[in-house]
Design a protein around this motif. Structure first.
Motif, PDB file in Angstrom:
ATOM      1  N   GLN A   1      18.444   0.648   0.792  1.00  0.00           N
ATOM      2  CA  GLN A   1      19.722   1.105   0.658  1.00  0.00           C
ATOM      3  C   GLN A   1      20.212   1.260   2.114  1.00  0.00           C
ATOM      4  OE1 GLN A   1      17.034   2.843  -0.248  1.00  0.00           O
ATOM      5  NE2 GLN A   1      16.573   4.788   0.478  1.00  0.00           N
ATOM      6  N   LEU A   2      21.595   1.592   2.053  1.00  0.00           N
ATOM      7  CA  LEU A   2      22.159   1.776   3.513  1.00  0.00           C
ATOM      8  C   LEU A   2      21.475   2.918   4.242  1.00  0.00           C
ATOM      9  CD1 LEU A   2      26.138   1.320   2.770  1.00  0.00           C
ATOM     10  CD2 LEU A   2      24.685  -0.146   3.946  1.00  0.00           C
ATOM     11  N   TYR A   3      21.326   2.469   5.488  1.00  0.00           N
ATOM     12  CA  TYR A   3      20.527   3.419   6.465  1.00  0.00           C
ATOM     13  C   TYR A   3      21.431   3.961   7.672  1.00  0.00           C
ATOM     14  CZ  TYR A   3      17.682   4.742  10.801  1.00  0.00           C
ATOM     15  OH  TYR A   3      17.263   5.382  11.855  1.00  0.00           O
ATOM     16  N   GLN A   4      21.838   5.259   7.617  1.00  0.00           N
ATOM     17  CA  GLN A   4      22.650   5.641   8.678  1.00  0.00           C
ATOM     18  C   GLN A   4      21.975   5.684  10.000  1.00  0.00           C
ATOM     19  OE1 GLN A   4      25.414   8.917   7.405  1.00  0.00           O
ATOM     20  NE2 GLN A   4      25.957   9.298   9.761  1.00  0.00           N
ATOM     21  N   LEU A   5      22.397   5.118  11.073  1.00  0.00           N
ATOM     22  CA  LEU A   5      21.755   5.016  12.223  1.00  0.00           C
ATOM     23  C   LEU A   5      21.786   6.494  12.982  1.00  0.00           C
ATOM     24  CD1 LEU A   5      23.598   1.590  13.368  1.00  0.00           C
ATOM     25  CD2 LEU A   5      20.968   1.802  12.808  1.00  0.00           C
ATOM     26  N   PRO A   6      20.822   6.796  13.632  1.00  0.00           N
ATOM     27  CA  PRO A   6      20.631   7.927  14.264  1.00  0.00           C
ATOM     28  C   PRO A   6      21.709   7.867  15.522  1.00  0.00           C
ATOM     29  CG  PRO A   6      18.536   7.012  14.607  1.00  0.00           C
ATOM     30  CD  PRO A   6      19.503   6.166  13.585  1.00  0.00           C
ATOM     31  N   SER A   7      22.039   8.994  15.975  1.00  0.00           N
ATOM     32  CA  SER A   7      22.765   9.307  17.266  1.00  0.00           C
ATOM     33  C   SER A   7      22.019   8.768  18.441  1.00  0.00           C
ATOM     34  CB  SER A   7      23.217  10.621  17.593  1.00  0.00           C
ATOM     35  OG  SER A   7      22.206  11.494  17.402  1.00  0.00           O
TER      36      SER A   7
ATOM     37  N   PRO B   1      11.115  -3.380   4.279  1.00  0.00           N
ATOM     38  CA  PRO B   1      10.855  -4.091   3.042  1.00  0.00           C
ATOM     39  C   PRO B   1      11.617  -3.186   1.735  1.00  0.00           C
ATOM     40  CG  PRO B   1       8.695  -3.088   3.635  1.00  0.00           C
ATOM     41  CD  PRO B   1       9.680  -2.701   4.579  1.00  0.00           C
ATOM     42  N   ASN B   2      11.727  -3.982   0.791  1.00  0.00           N
ATOM     43  CA  ASN B   2      12.241  -3.539  -0.569  1.00  0.00           C
ATOM     44  C   ASN B   2      11.250  -2.498  -1.113  1.00  0.00           C
ATOM     45  OD1 ASN B   2      13.684  -2.958  -2.794  1.00  0.00           O
ATOM     46  ND2 ASN B   2      13.656  -4.920  -3.668  1.00  0.00           N
TER      47      ASN B   2
ATOM     48  N   ASN C   1       0.672  -1.067   0.077  1.00  0.00           N
ATOM     49  CA  ASN C   1       0.028  -0.037  -0.009  1.00  0.00           C
ATOM     50  C   ASN C   1       0.790   1.280  -0.051  1.00  0.00           C
ATOM     51  OD1 ASN C   1      -2.505  -1.606   0.245  1.00  0.00           O
ATOM     52  ND2 ASN C   1      -2.059  -1.874   2.493  1.00  0.00           N
ATOM     53  N   GLY C   2       2.289   1.093  -0.271  1.00  0.00           N
ATOM     54  CA  GLY C   2       3.059   2.318  -0.040  1.00  0.00           C
ATOM     55  C   GLY C   2       3.382   2.552   1.100  1.00  0.00           C
TER      56      GLY C   2
END
Length: 456
Positions: free
Chosen positions: A118-124, A86-87, A54-55
């Motif tokens: 895509q790569l996810y930069q973890l938040p502080s 998910p993708n 469903n987006g």
């Protein structure tokens, strides 16, 4: 159902998928808002993929539903949170950042982020979740703030496809017992100080510095699978297996691949000055008796493991032997009198998988049979290329080999036989599992009936 005590209701909610948890609100007044205080919030792969259809922000979209669930949560804590991303198309990870910030205020203890895009930069804010006991991350950028010192209570850490985009990372994990690193990059300067570490698994991380991970002499299980050669000489010296063993005096199980043997053992054939007294199980991946480097390394481990009980050799390769070293050289070494100048007194079980029937393989079998007086079971599985005639000839040759153990049982299998065996075992295990669930459910219903007089 409305008369059940709180802890029973919590136990029921923990065992249901999220959709079913929300549906419990129609059971009674007591259940109506119970789901808003649940301590475990799990968006697993199945429900996340369903929402993704469903987006992101559709009426029942992935991001919108998670926002609503967390916004309506009224409990004082969320002890477990599982998020499968998910993708799908996401403009940014801003919403995910907000979810993690929300969790950092809820005392989360068990956190999993399984990312498939895509790569996810973890938040502080993730690094302020100091109550964490278990952390699993996938496909993320791990760059902690400068003031971060570690997770004081973390016991289990799994990092899969993580990019350590920093020059120097020192993580203090005083209670960590289990560390898994899979396909991570930029690990050159990663230092994890875990003085209570028991289990270490490193797969597909050729630039890891093992000696920077071994600060505990209690490690009992090591899985080191590089899956490709390492060519940096400095890193080779710093990852010397002999030095690693001095830091793991109580190692019981060792799973290692041929790349590790080739890079860290074979160049120094007398690299091992002491025995590994506690090693009981050795598993060699991508190992070929027809490769001299593999063979020297494998025999060196066998020679210096006097209490070894199990040996597993998986995915035996022979296709490049004649080009690289030559079958003749390895065969000559296996037939030499001093090839293995050590009796394997404790070895009871041997398994060889994907055998092709080459001369070095058969000589390796002969060597093990002749040096294992306590051997009970020797399993040989072909690579599936054997016809009936070849299987008979190999079995005939092996049966003629002298055995140090009169009670050794030889078992031959090919891949087709193994598939049937695994299917039959799966059916039996499935029956036992379902029977156990039904018995447990009936026992719970009986308890509810005896306590409250409610027959369900």
């Amino acid at each position: 159902m409305g008369k059940l005590p709180e802890h029973v209701m919590d136990s029921i909610l923990e065992r249901l998928p999220l959709q079913e948890i929300i549906r419990t609100s129609i059971l009674s007044k007591k259940w109506r808002y119970k789901w808003t205080t649940m301590k475990a919030v799990l968006f697993d792969e199945q429900i996340s993929n369903k929402l993704a259809k469903n987006g992101a922000f559709g009426r029942h979209g992935f991001t919108r539903v998670i926002n609503q669930v967390l916004l309506l949560h009224k409990g004082s804590s969320i002890s477990k949170f599982f998020l499968y991303i998910p993708n799908m198309f996401l403009d940014s990870f801003q919403e995910v950042d907000q979810w993690i910030f929300f969790l950092s205020t809820k005392g989360v203890e068990d956190l999993t982020i399984a990312n498939s895009i895509q790569l996810y930069q973890l938040p502080s804010c993730l690094f302020s979740c100091l109550e964490l006991r278990k952390l699993e991350l996938g496909k993320c950028i791990f760059k902690p703030p400068l003031q971060f010192e570690g997770f004081p209570y973390l016991e289990s850490l799994t990092l899969n496809n993580i990019d350590f985009m920093t020059t120097d990372v020192v993580i203090n994990l005083p209670h960590l017992t289990k560390l898994i690193l899979q396909y991570c990059t930029n690990l050159y300067n990663l230092k994890i100080k875990a003085t209570k570490l028991l289990n270490l698994v490193v797969i597909g991380c050729p630039d890891v510095m093992f000696l920077e991970l071994l600060h505990s002499q209690r490690v009992g299980f090591l899985c080191a699978r590089l899956q490709k050669p390492v060519k940096d000489f400095v890193r080779l010296e710093r990852m010397n297996l002999a030095l690693m063993f001095t830091k793991m005096p109580y190692l019981v199980r060792l799973f290692i691949d041929a790349h590790f043997l080739k890079d860290f053992i074979a160049e120094k054939r007398k690299w091992f000055p002491h025995t590994v007294n506690f090693l009981k199980c050795l598993r060699l991946y991508s190992f070929s008796p027809g490769d001299l480097d593999h063979l020297y390394g494998g025999l060196c481990l066998l020679r210096n493991s006097p209490n070894l009980e199990e040996l597993h050799v998986i995915h035996i390769r022979t296709e490049s032997e004649s080009m690289h070293h030559g079958v003749e050289a390895t065969s000559n070494h296996l037939e030499s009198p001093n090839c293995l100048d050590q009796t394997l007194n404790r070895l009871r079980t041997v398994q060889l998988w994907d055998l092709q029937g080459s001369k070095p393989e058969l000589l390796f079998i002969k060597l093990l049979l002749a040096h294992s007086p306590s051997l009970e079971k020797f399993t040989i599985q072909s690579d599936g290329s054997w016809d009936a005639n070849k299987r008979f000839n190999i079995a005939k040759d092996v049966m003629r080999f002298p055995r140090a153990s009169s009670k050794a049982e030889l078992i031959y299998m090919d891949r087709k036989m193994l598939v049937v065996l695994l299917y039959e075992n799966w059916l039996e295990e499935a029956k036992c599992y379902i029977s156990g669930i039904l018995a447990s459910l009936q026992e719970s219903l009986n308890v509810v009936h005896s306590l409250f007089g409610v027959k369900l």
